[in-house]
Design an enzyme around this catalytic site. Structure first.
Site, PDB file in Angstrom:
ATOM      1  N   ILE A 143     -15.350   3.092  12.659  1.00 19.59           N
ATOM      2  CA  ILE A 143     -16.292   3.944  12.890  1.00 19.59           C
ATOM      3  C   ILE A 143     -17.562   3.110  12.153  1.00 19.59           C
ATOM      4  O   ILE A 143     -18.640   3.126  12.926  1.00 19.59           O
ATOM      5  CB  ILE A 143     -15.959   5.499  13.108  1.00 19.59           C
ATOM      6  CG1 ILE A 143     -14.728   5.795  14.091  1.00 19.59           C
ATOM      7  CG2 ILE A 143     -17.361   6.035  13.655  1.00 19.59           C
ATOM      8  CD1 ILE A 143     -14.210   7.329  14.065  1.00 19.59           C
ATOM      9  N   ARG A 161      -6.103  14.198  13.724  1.00 21.32           N
ATOM     10  CA  ARG A 161      -5.888  14.867  12.720  1.00 21.32           C
ATOM     11  C   ARG A 161      -7.278  16.245  12.659  1.00 21.32           C
ATOM     12  O   ARG A 161      -8.752  15.731  12.787  1.00 21.32           O
ATOM     13  CB  ARG A 161      -6.255  14.556  11.101  1.00 21.32           C
ATOM     14  CG  ARG A 161      -4.565  13.420  10.704  1.00 21.32           C
ATOM     15  CD  ARG A 161      -5.005  13.373   9.637  1.00 21.32           C
ATOM     16  NE  ARG A 161      -4.423  12.241  10.075  1.00 21.32           N
ATOM     17  CZ  ARG A 161      -4.641  11.060   8.951  1.00 21.32           C
ATOM     18  NH1 ARG A 161      -4.881  11.395   7.467  1.00 21.32           N
ATOM     19  NH2 ARG A 161      -4.706   9.504   9.088  1.00 21.32           N
ATOM     20  N   ARG A 217       1.063  -0.998  -0.312  1.00 20.24           N
ATOM     21  CA  ARG A 217      -0.283   0.351   0.409  1.00 20.24           C
ATOM     22  C   ARG A 217       0.307   1.421   0.042  1.00 20.24           C
ATOM     23  O   ARG A 217       1.559   1.137   0.902  1.00 20.24           O
ATOM     24  CB  ARG A 217      -1.294  -0.165   1.069  1.00 20.24           C
ATOM     25  CG  ARG A 217      -1.979   1.281   0.952  1.00 20.24           C
ATOM     26  CD  ARG A 217      -3.160   0.768   2.865  1.00 20.24           C
ATOM     27  NE  ARG A 217      -3.816   1.977   2.217  1.00 20.24           N
ATOM     28  CZ  ARG A 217      -4.722   2.448   3.422  1.00 20.24           C
ATOM     29  NH1 ARG A 217      -4.862   1.259   4.087  1.00 20.24           N
ATOM     30  NH2 ARG A 217      -5.118   3.599   3.205  1.00 20.24           N
ATOM     31  N   MET A 238     -13.223   6.621  19.075  1.00 17.01           N
ATOM     32  CA  MET A 238     -14.346   6.508  20.006  1.00 17.01           C
ATOM     33  C   MET A 238     -15.112   5.428  20.574  1.00 17.01           C
ATOM     34  O   MET A 238     -16.089   6.074  21.710  1.00 17.01           O
ATOM     35  CB  MET A 238     -15.148   6.269  18.040  1.00 17.01           C
ATOM     36  CG  MET A 238     -17.010   6.825  18.012  1.00 17.01           C
ATOM     37  SD  MET A 238     -17.108   8.355  18.452  1.00 17.01           S
ATOM     38  CE  MET A 238     -16.847   9.616  17.256  1.00 17.01           C
ATOM     39  N   ARG A 239     -14.526   4.705  20.387  1.00 16.80           N
ATOM     40  CA  ARG A 239     -15.554   3.844  22.188  1.00 16.80           C
ATOM     41  C   ARG A 239     -15.163   4.113  22.759  1.00 16.80           C
ATOM     42  O   ARG A 239     -16.385   4.442  23.758  1.00 16.80           O
ATOM     43  CB  ARG A 239     -14.527   2.229  21.953  1.00 16.80           C
ATOM     44  CG  ARG A 239     -15.141   0.883  20.972  1.00 16.80           C
ATOM     45  CD  ARG A 239     -14.402   0.404  20.869  1.00 16.80           C
ATOM     46  NE  ARG A 239     -13.499   0.474  20.254  1.00 16.80           N
ATOM     47  CZ  ARG A 239     -11.830  -0.255  19.963  1.00 16.80           C
ATOM     48  NH1 ARG A 239     -12.349  -1.247  19.962  1.00 16.80           N
ATOM     49  NH2 ARG A 239     -11.012   0.321  19.137  1.00 16.80           N
ATOM     50  N   GLU A 295     -18.978   1.092  10.843  1.00 13.77           N
ATOM     51  CA  GLU A 295     -18.752  -0.592  10.656  1.00 13.77           C
ATOM     52  C   GLU A 295     -19.527  -0.907  11.963  1.00 13.77           C
ATOM     53  O   GLU A 295     -20.372  -1.215  12.319  1.00 13.77           O
ATOM     54  CB  GLU A 295     -17.783  -1.196   9.945  1.00 13.77           C
ATOM     55  CG  GLU A 295     -17.114  -1.223   9.095  1.00 13.77           C
ATOM     56  CD  GLU A 295     -15.646  -1.688   8.232  1.00 13.77           C
ATOM     57  OE1 GLU A 295     -15.159  -3.003   9.505  1.00 13.77           O
ATOM     58  OE2 GLU A 295     -14.978  -1.473   7.847  1.00 13.77           O
ATOM     59  N   ASN A 296     -19.152   0.167  12.708  1.00 13.57           N
ATOM     60  CA  ASN A 296     -19.076  -0.286  14.207  1.00 13.57           C
ATOM     61  C   ASN A 296     -20.039  -0.161  15.220  1.00 13.57           C
ATOM     62  O   ASN A 296     -20.584  -0.106  16.261  1.00 13.57           O
ATOM     63  CB  ASN A 296     -17.972  -1.076  14.468  1.00 13.57           C
ATOM     64  CG  ASN A 296     -17.699  -1.918  14.071  1.00 13.57           C
ATOM     65  OD1 ASN A 296     -17.755  -3.560  14.326  1.00 13.57           O
ATOM     66  ND2 ASN A 296     -16.509  -1.763  13.940  1.00 13.57           N
TER      67      ASN A 296
END
Ligand code: ADP
Length: 400
Positions: free
Chosen positions: A332, A244, A96, A287-288, A334-335
Site C-alpha cells: 500500500i 488484523r 526469515r 486495498m485495491r 509503495e503503490n
C-alpha cells in the site's frame, strides 16, 4: 560453477522463496516465487525472474501429487532450482523468522541449540514461529550440510527504551517476556540502509517509516536505530491491517470472553483473520478492491486505516522529539497514491507539504521543495536484506 543462496519465508500455508546468484559474493536476485495452499486440496506454485517475468506456474492436487507439508514444498523448490538453474550449487539458506525473543538480537547461524531456543518462543508467536521452524527443518533435510542463517523480525527493535518496551502490568510479566517486540524489522532495516544511500543526511535524523502492506506497522527511527514501533507483543497491535484489528482496548477482549462466551481460539480467529480492512468493509482485505468499491463500508474502512496512520505520525514524531523524514513502503505504501495523499494532507503543522504530482507517479521523493520534512517512497526488499545478512554471517560476502 555458479553459487546460489536461497531465502525462505515459511508461513502456515505458504512458502515464499527468493533465489540469489552469489557467485561474486554479492546477491543478485534470479527468481522469486511462492507455494500457496500447503495442505489444501489444490497447491499452487509460481516463480518469476528478477524482472518480474513468469518462470512458470504449476498446480498440484491429489491426482498430480499433493503438496501437504513444508518438506514437500521445500523439495519442490529444490527440484525446481535444479531444473531451472542446472549446475548451480546452493551454498547457503537464509530464513526469515518472526521471533528472536529477548536474547537473540542479531542474525544467527542455525544449529540444533538455536532451533531448540526458537521452539521455546512459540508461545510468543504461535501463528508464525512453528511454521518458520518447520521451514528450517525442511530445508535442513533438503540441503544437508548447507549452512543456514535465521534473520529475525524482532531484532531491529530490541534496543527500544524501557517505556517503549513494556506494558503497565505487573513487572513479572515483563520479566517473563511480555514485551513490545515490534515486527517488520527486516523491512525497516532494509529501508534504513537504503535511506543511507538515497538520503544520507535524513538517514541520520528522525525518521518515521510506514510499512503498509497486508500486515502494517510504523516505526520511529532515530540515528538509524528503532526507538518505537506501533506493533507490540504480537503482530496484532497498532495499525489496522488486511484482516488484523490493530490497536484494541483490552476491555473488548474481556467483553468477548465474558459476555459473548467466545473461546480463545474464536477470538484469535476474529482478531487475526476477520478484522481490519476486511472486517470493517465486509468486502475485502485488499486495498485495491476497496479503492475500486463505491460502498460506504469500503470508504469507511479506508477512512479508519488513514485515520490510524495519521494518528501514529503524530505519536511517533512526539517520541522522536520532532521529524526530519517520513518513508512509505509495503504494497500500500509503495503503490497507493490515494492513501499517501490522504495520510499527508493538512500536515503542514508538522512540516509536511506534499508534491501531489510526484505522489501520483509514486516518485521516490513526494514532498515539495517547501516541505521541511522530506517524504520518500522506498520499495522494501526483505529477501535481499536476509541474503546480505546470511552472506555476511557466513563470511561469503563481497567484503570477505
Ligand atoms: P504482504 O504484507 O502480504 O507482503 P504487500 O506488501 O504485498 O503484502 O501489500 C499488499 C497490499 O498492498 C494489499 O492491500 C494490496 O491491495 C495493496 N496494493 C498493492 N498494489 C496496490 C495499488 N496499486 N494500489 C493500492 N493498493 C495496492
Amino acid at each position: 560453477m555458479s553459487k546460489t543462496l536461497i531465502v525462505l519465508n515459511a508461513g502456515s500455508s505458504s512458502i515464499k522463496f527468493v533465489v540469489f546468484d552469489v557467485t561474486d559474493g554479492k546477491p543478485t536476485a534470479l527468481a522469486t516465487g511462492q507455494i500457496e495452499g500447503l495442505g489444501a486440496s489444490v497447491t499452487r506454485f509460481n516463480a518469476k525472474d528478477g524482472e518480474g517475468q513468469s518462470l512458470g506456474e504449476r498446480e498440484f492436487d491429489k491426482v498430480s501429487g499433493a503438496i501437504a507439508t513444508h518438506e514437500n514444498a521445500v523439495d519442490l523448490i529444490l527440484n525446481w532450482i535444479e531444473e531451472t538453474l542446472p549446475g548451480t550449487t546452493v551454498v547457503a539458506v537464509g530464513h526469515r523468522v518472526v521471533h528472536g525473543g529477548v536474547r537473540i538480537t542479531t542474525p544467527v547461524l542455525i544449529t540444533e541449540e538455536i532451533i531448540a531456543e526458537l521452539e521455546t518462543l512459540i508461545p510468543l508467536a504461535p501463528l508464525h514461529q512453528p511454521h518458520n521452524i518447520a521451514g528450517i527443518r525442511a530445508a535442513h533435510a533438503a540441503f544437508p550440510g548447507v549452512p543456514m542463517v535465521a534473520v529475525f523480525d524482532t531484532s531491529f527493535h530490541r534496543n527500544h527504551p524501557f517505556v517503549n518496551d513494556t506494558f503497565a502490568i505487573p513487572r513479572e510479566y515483563y520479566n517473563e517476556g511480555v514485551r513490545r517486540y515490534g515486527f517488520h524489522g527486516v523491512s525497516y532495516e532494509y529501508v534504513t540502509r537504503r535511506m543511507k544511500q538515497i538520503a544520507p543526511l535524513d538517514a541520520e535524523g528522525r525518521v518515521i517509516i510506514a510499512h503498509l502492506g497486508n500486515g502494517a506497522s510504523m516505526c520511529a527511527v532515530r540515528y538509524g536505530h528503532s526507538i518505537a514501533s506501533t506493533m507490540g507483543f504480537s503482530a496484532l497491535d497498532g495499525l489496522p491491517m488486511g484482516t488484523r484489528c490493530g490497536n484494541l482496548d483490552a476491555g473488548v477482549l474481556l467483553y468477548l470472553l465474558d459476555q459473548k462466551g467466545m473461546t480463545s481460539s474464536e477470538i484469535r480467529q476474529l482478531l487475526y483473520t476477520k478484522s481490519g480492512l476486511l472486517g470493517l468493509s465486509g468486502i475485502s482485505q485488499d486495498m485495491r478492491e476497496l479503492e475500486a468499491s463505491d460502498t460506504r463500508e469500503a470508504r469507511e474502512a479506508i477512512d479508519y486505516f488513514v485515520f490510524r496512520v495519521r494518528r501514529e505520525v503524530g505519536a511517533l514524531a512526539a517520541t522522536l522529539d520532532g521529524l526530519d523524514a517520513v518513508v512509505f513502503t509495503g504494497g500500500i505504501g509503495e503503490n497507493s497514491w490515494r492513501v499517501r495523499e490522504r495520510v499527508l494532507q493538512s500536515m503542514q503543522w508538522i512540516g509536511i507539504d506534499l508534491d501531489e504530482e510526484a505522489n501520483h507517479r509514486n516518485a521516490r521523493l513526494i514532498s515539495s521543495p517547501l516541505s521541511r520534512v522530506r517524504v520518500y517512497v522506498i520499495r522494501t526488499n526483505e529477501g535481499l536484506m536476509i541474503a546480505e545478512h546470511t552472506l555476511d554471517l557466513l563470511g561469503l560476502g563481497q567484503a570477505a
